[in-house]
Design a protein around this motif. Sequence first.
Motif, PDB file in Angstrom:
ATOM      1  N   MET A 140       5.115  16.495 -18.966  1.00  0.00           N
ATOM      2  CA  MET A 140       4.520  15.694 -17.894  1.00  0.00           C
ATOM      3  C   MET A 140       4.700  14.196 -18.194  1.00  0.00           C
ATOM      4  N   MET A 141       5.028  13.459 -17.141  1.00  0.00           N
ATOM      5  CA  MET A 141       5.327  12.045 -17.355  1.00  0.00           C
ATOM      6  C   MET A 141       4.081  11.237 -17.776  1.00  0.00           C
ATOM      7  N   ASP A 142       4.348  10.065 -18.426  1.00  0.00           N
ATOM      8  CA  ASP A 142       3.231   9.182 -18.816  1.00  0.00           C
ATOM      9  C   ASP A 142       2.633   8.526 -17.569  1.00  0.00           C
ATOM     10  N   TYR A 143       1.385   8.351 -17.593  1.00  0.00           N
ATOM     11  CA  TYR A 143       0.749   7.690 -16.435  1.00  0.00           C
ATOM     12  C   TYR A 143      -0.471   6.919 -16.927  1.00  0.00           C
ATOM     13  N   LYS A 144      -0.833   5.925 -16.126  1.00  0.00           N
ATOM     14  CA  LYS A 144      -2.049   5.161 -16.434  1.00  0.00           C
ATOM     15  C   LYS A 144      -3.050   5.446 -15.323  1.00  0.00           C
ATOM     16  N   PRO A 145      -4.284   5.675 -15.660  1.00  0.00           N
ATOM     17  CA  PRO A 145      -5.272   6.025 -14.626  1.00  0.00           C
ATOM     18  C   PRO A 145      -5.731   4.786 -13.865  1.00  0.00           C
ATOM     19  N   THR A 146      -4.801   4.218 -13.107  1.00  0.00           N
ATOM     20  CA  THR A 146      -5.142   3.015 -12.333  1.00  0.00           C
ATOM     21  C   THR A 146      -4.910   3.284 -10.863  1.00  0.00           C
ATOM     22  N   ARG A 147      -5.475   2.448 -10.034  1.00  0.00           N
ATOM     23  CA  ARG A 147      -5.305   2.643  -8.587  1.00  0.00           C
ATOM     24  C   ARG A 147      -3.837   2.431  -8.192  1.00  0.00           C
ATOM     25  N   SER A 148      -3.194   1.413  -8.808  1.00  0.00           N
ATOM     26  CA  SER A 148      -1.782   1.179  -8.459  1.00  0.00           C
ATOM     27  C   SER A 148      -0.919   2.383  -8.853  1.00  0.00           C
ATOM     28  N   GLU A 149      -1.256   2.985  -9.979  1.00  0.00           N
ATOM     29  CA  GLU A 149      -0.510   4.172 -10.420  1.00  0.00           C
ATOM     30  C   GLU A 149      -0.738   5.323  -9.427  1.00  0.00           C
ATOM     31  N   LEU A 150      -2.015   5.425  -8.961  1.00  0.00           N
ATOM     32  CA  LEU A 150      -2.334   6.477  -7.990  1.00  0.00           C
ATOM     33  C   LEU A 150      -1.515   6.293  -6.707  1.00  0.00           C
ATOM     34  N   LEU A 151      -1.435   5.031  -6.268  1.00  0.00           N
ATOM     35  CA  LEU A 151      -0.645   4.751  -5.057  1.00  0.00           C
ATOM     36  C   LEU A 151       0.828   5.100  -5.282  1.00  0.00           C
ATOM     37  N   ALA A 152       1.332   4.731  -6.479  1.00  0.00           N
ATOM     38  CA  ALA A 152       2.739   5.025  -6.791  1.00  0.00           C
ATOM     39  C   ALA A 152       2.978   6.527  -6.792  1.00  0.00           C
ATOM     40  N   VAL A 153       2.051   7.284  -7.389  1.00  0.00           N
ATOM     41  CA  VAL A 153       2.197   8.752  -7.445  1.00  0.00           C
ATOM     42  C   VAL A 153       2.161   9.334  -6.039  1.00  0.00           C
ATOM     43  N   LYS A 154       1.228   8.795  -5.207  1.00  0.00           N
ATOM     44  CA  LYS A 154       1.153   9.307  -3.833  1.00  0.00           C
ATOM     45  C   LYS A 154       2.460   9.066  -3.076  1.00  0.00           C
ATOM     46  N   LYS A 155       3.054   7.865  -3.320  1.00  0.00           N
ATOM     47  CA  LYS A 155       4.342   7.562  -2.689  1.00  0.00           C
ATOM     48  C   LYS A 155       5.406   8.564  -3.129  1.00  0.00           C
ATOM     49  N   LYS A 156       5.390   8.847  -4.434  1.00  0.00           N
ATOM     50  CA  LYS A 156       6.371   9.796  -4.981  1.00  0.00           C
ATOM     51  C   LYS A 156       6.185  11.168  -4.354  1.00  0.00           C
ATOM     52  N   ILE A 157       4.919  11.548  -4.173  1.00  0.00           N
ATOM     53  CA  ILE A 157       4.657  12.874  -3.581  1.00  0.00           C
ATOM     54  C   ILE A 157       5.215  12.939  -2.155  1.00  0.00           C
ATOM     55  N   VAL A 158       4.961  11.877  -1.378  1.00  0.00           N
ATOM     56  CA  VAL A 158       5.467  11.852   0.010  1.00  0.00           C
ATOM     57  C   VAL A 158       7.006  11.951  -0.005  1.00  0.00           C
ATOM     58  N   PHE A 159       7.624  11.154  -0.904  1.00  0.00           N
ATOM     59  CA  PHE A 159       9.089  11.130  -1.005  1.00  0.00           C
ATOM     60  C   PHE A 159       9.628  12.501  -1.409  1.00  0.00           C
ATOM     61  N   ALA A 160       8.971  13.111  -2.406  1.00  0.00           N
ATOM     62  CA  ALA A 160       9.417  14.431  -2.897  1.00  0.00           C
ATOM     63  C   ALA A 160       9.248  15.485  -1.814  1.00  0.00           C
ATOM     64  N   GLU A 161       8.149  15.405  -1.048  1.00  0.00           N
ATOM     65  CA  GLU A 161       7.940  16.397   0.027  1.00  0.00           C
ATOM     66  C   GLU A 161       9.012  16.264   1.112  1.00  0.00           C
ATOM     67  N   LYS A 162       9.366  14.985   1.430  1.00  0.00           N
ATOM     68  CA  LYS A 162      10.432  14.785   2.420  1.00  0.00           C
ATOM     69  C   LYS A 162      11.757  15.367   1.904  1.00  0.00           C
ATOM     70  N   GLY A 163      12.043  15.024   0.626  1.00  0.00           N
ATOM     71  CA  GLY A 163      13.281  15.533  -0.009  1.00  0.00           C
ATOM     72  C   GLY A 163      13.301  17.043  -0.024  1.00  0.00           C
TER      73      GLY A 163
END
Lengths: 211, 353
Positions: free
Chosen positions: A1-24
């Motif tokens: 599992m990738m490294d992550y920081k428990p921050t709001r910006s990280e959460l937003l980045a992860v959410k973006k990745k999820i949307v992108f991955a779902e589209k892909g």
Amino acid sequence: MMDYKPTRSELLAVKKKIVFAEKGHDLLKKKRDGLIMSFFEVLEDAKTARTDLQNFLIIAEEKLGIAVAVEGTFAIRSAAHARKDSPQVKIGRKNLMGVVVPIVSASNVIKRLDQRGYGVIGTSNRIDEAAKAYEELLEAIIKVAEKETIMKKLLDEIEGTRRRVNALEYKILPELNTIENIITMRLEELERENIFRLKRFKKLSAEHAEA
Amino acid sequence: MRKTPVSNYAYACTRARARKKKLISPNEYSRLASMDLASMARYIGETNYRSEIEELSPKISGSELIETATYLNLASTYNQVTRFCQGEARVILQHYLNELDLLNLKTVIRGKYHKASNEEIKMDIIPGGVYSGHLEPKWTAAGDVPELIESLTDSPFHEALSKALDRDPELNSLIYLEDAIDRTHYDHLLESMSGRGTGTSLFRDFIKREIDMRNILTLLRVRMDSDSENEWKPEDILIPGGHELTLEKLIPLYLLTSPKQLFGALEKFSFYESIEPFVAEAIETRSPAKVIKAIESHHRKGAGQFAKRYPLSILPIIHYLMLKRNEVTTLRLIARGKSMGLKPDIIRELIVT
């Protein structure tokens, strides 16, 4: 599992990745389904071409057998030497659902009697029929080679796409969702710690004030 | 001046008739078609082919044994028959019986054209004839087709081959060379039979009928092969000097564009009756095989009838040789058909009786 920081910006980045991955994931699934449909279309053509090839092979073997029987091996081997030029095969390319597949075209395969090289007076129709049957067989082989190469390329692409879909569906998206959940939970926990800390601080401040 | 001995037709025809009785009966072919190759070799080893089978069986076997033995026996029969004929009859046979040489000359030309080694060419040479004999050192020394033609200066085909080579010096194909050999063969046969003897005139008539047959076969093959135009001029592939089908009659037939038209135009000729049952199938399948088989059979039967009508002429001898050649062809057909995995029914259908 990738490294992550428990921050709001990280959460937003992860959410973006999820949307992108779902589209892909959706796109790749559509591509895989399209490739499978194309594969089945080519499969039908390939099956017909393979059946034709088998029929042409049976006919060619029988015609050669008849020619050898009627004319003798000496005459057939001799006639085979009369032809010097070979069929020309050209390989082009076309794009099928993003997959580059070959287009095989051949020239100089089926010949007329006057193009086969041997004289007509001293030879027989049995040699003509055997030569023609093998010319038709060669054309069928070229067609099968084209269809089966397309099938192989499509199968490779379907397999690659299927792996990517599966990787997104069963690894990347679950991991991203897990990370999102962990970060959300961590952020909520931090929130609760802050509230608790503030309440504690308020209580201590009140006790100091009473003293 | 040396005088040609008088023909011994009475003696030669009697010997030919005696030899004809020793040929394998056509009724036996069906039985041979159901035997295995070893039994077949044993069977023919007990007939006229004994010495060839005994000589070759330690070296080769199966269909190769039968094919080579029958060819050797045919060449030996040609020599024996030519030897027991005298005068005009011998001259006629010497001209007529060079078919192995024609086939072998074409094989040598094709081999040189294809740049095959001399060993490979020797494997394709039919045993018997001058190309496996005294001409072998000449053709093996030639490097390519022009050199080969140059080396054959004393061959009757030299002039015709040189002319054909001039027509296609780049040697894009061998068609002109090969057809020149066959046309020259018939030209020479007709030229050499210009005398007034009975035997000569009967034989000339027979050759003219054979030319008719060859031309019809050529017409059928060309028209059945493709509806499209080919590069040939009619005089390139048709042999002049036919009996019923002169070149003037053949050219309009050659220019017909479909098999149906061609068969329609052939209706007025004497052989049509023999091919009529196979015409519809030939048009439908575009395969002239059965029609060609019927024409060949008609020609052989015609030769048999003439042989009976002129019992003391060259014709009974020629008829015997035709039957002998057909026997050799049939034995090879059965043996090779078996080794190539053809069904007995197909083999029986291919046999020309």
